[in-house]
Design a protein around this motif. Sequence first.
Motif, mmCIF file in Angstrom:
data_model
loop_
_atom_site.group_PDB
_atom_site.id
_atom_site.type_symbol
_atom_site.label_atom_id
_atom_site.label_comp_id
_atom_site.label_asym_id
_atom_site.label_seq_id
_atom_site.Cartn_x
_atom_site.Cartn_y
_atom_site.Cartn_z
ATOM 1 N N ARG A 70 0.803 -1.220 0.000
ATOM 2 C CA ARG A 70 0.000 0.000 0.000
ATOM 3 C C ARG A 70 0.836 1.270 0.000
ATOM 4 N NH1 ARG A 70 -3.966 -0.447 4.939
ATOM 5 N NH2 ARG A 70 -4.650 1.558 4.059
ATOM 6 N N HIS A 71 1.992 1.247 0.667
ATOM 7 C CA HIS A 71 2.690 2.509 0.921
ATOM 8 C C HIS A 71 4.087 2.603 0.313
ATOM 9 C CE1 HIS A 71 -0.491 3.539 3.744
ATOM 10 N NE2 HIS A 71 -0.316 2.374 4.352
ATOM 11 N N SER A 72 4.603 1.518 -0.260
ATOM 12 C CA SER A 72 5.972 1.558 -0.776
ATOM 13 C C SER A 72 5.978 1.459 -2.300
ATOM 14 C CB SER A 72 6.800 0.413 -0.177
ATOM 15 O OG SER A 72 8.095 0.392 -0.745
ATOM 16 N N GLY A 73 6.938 2.169 -2.883
ATOM 17 C CA GLY A 73 7.113 2.065 -4.328
ATOM 18 C C GLY A 73 7.917 0.856 -4.729
ATOM 19 N N SER A 74 8.508 0.159 -3.761
ATOM 20 C CA SER A 74 9.309 -1.027 -4.058
ATOM 21 C C SER A 74 8.400 -2.199 -4.396
ATOM 22 C CB SER A 74 10.188 -1.384 -2.853
ATOM 23 O OG SER A 74 10.855 -2.603 -3.068
ATOM 24 N N ARG A 75 8.830 -3.005 -5.328
ATOM 25 C CA ARG A 75 8.099 -4.217 -5.684
ATOM 26 C C ARG A 75 8.837 -5.456 -5.211
ATOM 27 N NH1 ARG A 75 3.370 -3.368 -5.575
ATOM 28 N NH2 ARG A 75 4.270 -1.834 -4.167
ATOM 29 N N HIS A 76 9.715 -5.256 -4.224
ATOM 30 C CA HIS A 76 10.482 -6.385 -3.712
ATOM 31 C C HIS A 76 10.602 -6.231 -2.201
ATOM 32 C CE1 HIS A 76 14.120 -8.743 -2.674
ATOM 33 N NE2 HIS A 76 13.663 -9.558 -3.623
ATOM 34 N N ALA A 77 10.372 -7.328 -1.465
ATOM 35 C CA ALA A 77 10.481 -7.319 -0.005
ATOM 36 C C ALA A 77 11.164 -8.590 0.451
ATOM 37 C CB ALA A 77 9.093 -7.203 0.632
ATOM 38 N N ARG A 90 12.893 -13.792 15.886
ATOM 39 C CA ARG A 90 13.121 -12.489 15.256
ATOM 40 C C ARG A 90 12.552 -12.520 13.839
ATOM 41 N NH1 ARG A 90 17.163 -9.175 17.339
ATOM 42 N NH2 ARG A 90 17.740 -8.544 15.224
ATOM 43 N N LEU A 91 11.674 -11.589 13.567
ATOM 44 C CA LEU A 91 11.078 -11.447 12.235
ATOM 45 C C LEU A 91 11.503 -10.087 11.682
ATOM 46 C CD1 LEU A 91 7.451 -12.658 13.061
ATOM 47 C CD2 LEU A 91 9.209 -13.977 11.881
ATOM 48 N N ARG A 92 12.181 -10.104 10.538
ATOM 49 C CA ARG A 92 12.622 -8.852 9.927
ATOM 50 C C ARG A 92 12.016 -8.753 8.535
ATOM 51 N NH1 ARG A 92 17.675 -9.710 9.673
ATOM 52 N NH2 ARG A 92 17.975 -9.793 7.394
ATOM 53 N N ILE A 93 11.274 -7.695 8.288
ATOM 54 C CA ILE A 93 10.644 -7.473 6.992
ATOM 55 C C ILE A 93 11.204 -6.173 6.419
ATOM 56 C CG2 ILE A 93 8.481 -7.159 5.730
ATOM 57 C CD1 ILE A 93 8.356 -8.618 9.219
ATOM 58 N N ASP A 94 11.899 -6.258 5.285
ATOM 59 C CA ASP A 94 12.545 -5.106 4.656
ATOM 60 C C ASP A 94 11.959 -4.860 3.272
ATOM 61 O OD1 ASP A 94 14.448 -4.545 6.699
ATOM 62 O OD2 ASP A 94 15.647 -6.250 6.025
ATOM 63 N N ASP A 95 11.897 -3.582 2.899
ATOM 64 C CA ASP A 95 11.639 -3.219 1.504
ATOM 65 C C ASP A 95 12.554 -2.045 1.168
ATOM 66 O OD1 ASP A 95 9.866 -0.499 1.246
ATOM 67 O OD2 ASP A 95 9.434 -1.518 3.144
ATOM 68 N N ASP A 96 12.780 -1.830 -0.102
ATOM 69 C CA ASP A 96 13.734 -0.824 -0.540
ATOM 70 C C ASP A 96 13.113 0.538 -0.800
ATOM 71 O OD1 ASP A 96 15.694 -2.767 -0.426
ATOM 72 O OD2 ASP A 96 15.313 -3.424 -2.486
ATOM 73 N N GLY A 151 6.187 2.455 5.925
ATOM 74 C CA GLY A 151 5.687 1.502 6.912
ATOM 75 C C GLY A 151 4.227 1.611 7.199
ATOM 76 N N GLY A 152 3.561 2.622 6.642
ATOM 77 C CA GLY A 152 2.158 2.811 6.973
ATOM 78 C C GLY A 152 2.025 3.520 8.308
ATOM 79 N N SER A 153 0.811 3.688 8.766
ATOM 80 C CA SER A 153 0.573 4.380 10.029
ATOM 81 C C SER A 153 -0.776 3.954 10.578
ATOM 82 C CB SER A 153 0.580 5.901 9.801
ATOM 83 O OG SER A 153 -0.422 6.263 8.863
ATOM 84 N N GLY A 154 -1.086 4.455 11.739
ATOM 85 C CA GLY A 154 -2.406 4.211 12.320
ATOM 86 C C GLY A 154 -2.533 2.817 12.900
ATOM 87 N N ASN A 155 -3.668 2.154 12.582
ATOM 88 C CA ASN A 155 -3.996 0.889 13.233
ATOM 89 C C ASN A 155 -3.026 -0.234 12.905
ATOM 90 O OD1 ASN A 155 -6.260 1.989 14.461
ATOM 91 N ND2 ASN A 155 -7.536 1.591 12.658
ATOM 92 N N GLY A 156 -2.401 -0.181 11.740
ATOM 93 C CA GLY A 156 -1.522 -1.283 11.344
ATOM 94 C C GLY A 156 -0.345 -1.453 12.273
ATOM 95 N N ASP A 210 20.030 2.981 4.765
ATOM 96 C CA ASP A 210 20.354 2.915 3.339
ATOM 97 C C ASP A 210 19.121 3.064 2.456
ATOM 98 O OD1 ASP A 210 19.232 0.583 4.191
ATOM 99 O OD2 ASP A 210 20.549 -0.737 3.022
ATOM 100 N N GLY A 211 18.001 3.487 3.034
ATOM 101 C CA GLY A 211 16.777 3.652 2.271
ATOM 102 C C GLY A 211 15.818 2.501 2.511
ATOM 103 N N GLY A 212 14.564 2.743 2.181
ATOM 104 C CA GLY A 212 13.561 1.707 2.403
ATOM 105 C C GLY A 212 13.032 1.749 3.830
ATOM 106 N N PHE A 213 12.398 0.659 4.208
ATOM 107 C CA PHE A 213 11.727 0.607 5.513
ATOM 108 C C PHE A 213 11.936 -0.785 6.099
ATOM 109 C CE2 PHE A 213 8.287 0.667 8.592
ATOM 110 C CZ PHE A 213 8.242 2.008 8.977
ATOM 111 N N ARG A 214 12.011 -0.841 7.448
ATOM 112 C CA ARG A 214 12.227 -2.128 8.120
ATOM 113 C C ARG A 214 11.266 -2.258 9.293
ATOM 114 N NH1 ARG A 214 18.157 -3.824 9.738
ATOM 115 N NH2 ARG A 214 18.016 -4.525 7.555
ATOM 116 N N VAL A 215 10.710 -3.452 9.406
ATOM 117 C CA VAL A 215 9.930 -3.834 10.586
ATOM 118 C C VAL A 215 10.657 -4.997 11.243
ATOM 119 C CG1 VAL A 215 7.751 -4.776 11.442
ATOM 120 C CG2 VAL A 215 7.731 -3.074 9.611
ATOM 121 N N LEU A 216 11.020 -4.825 12.509
ATOM 122 C CA LEU A 216 11.747 -5.860 13.241
ATOM 123 C C LEU A 216 10.915 -6.244 14.467
ATOM 124 C CD1 LEU A 216 14.224 -7.642 13.779
ATOM 125 C CD2 LEU A 216 15.232 -5.694 15.018
ATOM 126 N N ALA A 217 10.481 -7.496 14.503
ATOM 127 C CA ALA A 217 9.695 -8.011 15.623
ATOM 128 C C ALA A 217 10.524 -9.025 16.386
ATOM 129 C CB ALA A 217 8.403 -8.649 15.120
#
Length: 409
Positions: free
Chosen positions: A330-337, A350-356, A365-370, A392-399
């Motif tokens: 929904r929020h990233s221009g990257s087509r690869h994660a 450990r769960l790491r989700i990256d996009d460029d 990363g989005g906002s609000g309820n997510g 280095d750019g992009g977004f990361r979610v680390l759980a």
Amino acid sequence: MDEQRGSGGGPPLWWWHGPTWWNRWGQADRASRWPWRSTVLVTVFVLAGSNFAARQQADERAHLDVFARVLLFVAAALLLWRLRHPVVVVFGTAAATMLYLGAGYPYGPVFVTFALGCFSAIVAGDRRAAWTALGLLWAGHVLVAHWLYQWLPPSGDAAASWGSEGVVAAWGIAIVALAELARTRREQWAKERAEQAQAARRRADEERLRIARELHDVLAHSISVINVQAGVGLALLDSDPEQARTALTTIKAASKEALGEVRQVLDTLRTPGDAPRAPAPGLDRLPELVEQAASAGLTVEVEGELPKLAPGTDLAAFRIVQEALTNVVRHSGSRHARVCVEHGDGTTLRLRIDDDGPATGGDAGGSGNGLAGMRERAAALGGTIEAGPRPDGGFRVLAVLPLTVKEIR
């Protein structure tokens, strides 16, 4: 107060919640009650018992006359208002008892009326009034028994012994102590009921939050996929009907899956406590999630071994990955994660989700309820969520979710 019975003619409710007159459901509820039966029983007991006492003390005290019987009746009848106006009742019974004793009538059950009035006042919380009435009654008795007796009936009466005054004081203190114990116990029950009600409300709030979180994660992911595929279908409807058909097929599959998961969540509302009809999703469905993301145009690379976890941890891990990938769509221009799963030490997952990136129309990363939902899921298990832009750019979610040794099998 009259005892209330449970529904269906069962045992009295006070076997579980305590006597009804110990419980205070609010001043309005107490004021609406009339203890008719108990008041009638006390009145009969006081009148009959006083007649018996008069025969036993015929040579020592004045005979019962109409005035004596009126005082006895008034003192007992006042108890009918002991729940509505406990202060008035305790002073009224004290005054009637003092008049009765001052007139030289026989000792006897008249003290029962004052004892019940004093007890009701203390249990109702009017302690100062009850103590004051008790002190006045005892002082009046001392005054009559050791000074005014010379001018009061019966004639030829002698002063009472101070030992009898000690007995009267001991009985008064015993009544007050019992009433204080009843009041304390009633307050404890009220506190316990309030804590139970608060805990029930808290559990209901937590359940509503859990259901809202589940619905958000299910609908956000599925609708994102449907939205992307609908756009593809509209764009290719004329130029590439076959590709448009594929997009519509994906929409049908995503909507069917979403309806199934929503139905499963709603079933827990209709039949709370029942086992779910279908197992909750877990990381074993990650390949299916990758396939759905691919249908939305997002290539997902998975690294690491998928462990078998406890149901609660498994569901939280799946929903976190699902929400993170949905935000990429929904929020990233990257087509690869990339999704990296690590549990090497056996104590944490450990769960790491990256996009460029870059972000489109907002942060990647989005906002609000997510993000809030992801943090709540992790916090419920004692874990943490870190989400933000990468250097280095992009977004990361680390759980990071804590595990026990038994969780990885």
